[in-house]
Write a protein that holds these residues in place. Structure first.
Motif, PDB file in Angstrom:
ATOM      1  N   LYS A   4     -20.132  10.947 -31.113  1.00 17.88           N
ATOM      2  CA  LYS A   4     -19.767  12.305 -30.723  1.00 17.88           C
ATOM      3  C   LYS A   4     -18.763  12.872 -31.724  1.00 17.88           C
ATOM      4  N   GLU A  20     -16.390  17.700 -26.671  1.00 18.79           N
ATOM      5  CA  GLU A  20     -17.065  16.644 -27.415  1.00 18.79           C
ATOM      6  C   GLU A  20     -18.568  16.848 -27.299  1.00 18.79           C
ATOM      7  N   VAL A  21     -19.262  16.828 -28.433  1.00 19.24           N
ATOM      8  CA  VAL A  21     -20.710  17.044 -28.437  1.00 19.24           C
ATOM      9  C   VAL A  21     -21.410  15.926 -29.213  1.00 19.24           C
ATOM     10  N   ASP A  22     -22.712  15.793 -28.940  1.00 18.92           N
ATOM     11  CA  ASP A  22     -23.541  14.782 -29.598  1.00 18.92           C
ATOM     12  C   ASP A  22     -24.206  15.325 -30.859  1.00 18.92           C
ATOM     13  N   GLU A  55     -24.225  18.346 -25.128  1.00 17.69           N
ATOM     14  CA  GLU A  55     -23.019  17.834 -24.506  1.00 17.69           C
ATOM     15  C   GLU A  55     -23.469  16.826 -23.444  1.00 17.69           C
ATOM     16  N   ASP A  56     -23.175  15.559 -23.676  1.00 12.82           N
ATOM     17  CA  ASP A  56     -23.619  14.482 -22.769  1.00 12.82           C
ATOM     18  C   ASP A  56     -25.124  14.542 -22.519  1.00 12.82           C
TER      19      ASP A  56
END
Length: 134
Positions: A4, A20-22, A55-56
């Motif tokens: 992330k 937080e992003v992937d 995101e998740d």
């Protein structure tokens, strides 16, 4: 390795998003680029378009206008003139802006008006694209 990275989307009015992003996809003058954690540093201009981020594992989409994108040390900052979700966009207003920009391009009285009309058209088309595709 970290999968992330931290994303901040900033407009002149506020911090639109921070988290937080992937993954992130933004559009530059040369086309879309995908961003994942641990990539090389980059700074580039972005154009009005629909961006997406995960995101998740959940995909989110937004319209962003022109601006600058920077990525370094797993921190991404997208600084744009405007940022809107699908729910925040007024479709009628975007359609009217598209029509106005088309009419201005037909007149093309001077270079300044042509450049402004093209940018207005890009923004309107980006907003409508978000509404129509998502």
């Amino acid at each position: 390795m970290n999968k992330k990275f931290h994303l901040t989307i900033v407009t002149p009015d506020n911090t639109y998003y921070e988290g937080e992003v992937d993954e992130l996809v933004v559009t530059t003058e040369k086309g879309p680029i995908g961003i994942l954690a641990n990539r090389l540093s980059i700074i580039t201009a972005v154009v009005p378009s629909v961006i997406s981020y995960y995101e998740d594992g959940n995909k989110k989409v937004l319209f962003t206008s022109s601006g600058v994108f920077k990525f370094r040390d797993n921190k991404a900052v997208l600084m744009v003139d405007a940022c809107e979700s699908k729910e925040e966009i007024d479709k009628k207003r975007a359609e009217e802006a598209l029509e106005r920009s088309k009419n201005r391009l037909k007149e093309h009285s001077d270079k300044v008006n042509v450049a402004r009309a093209k940018m207005a058209m890009a923004r309107a088309m980006g907003r409508l694209s978000l509404i129509d595709k998502y």
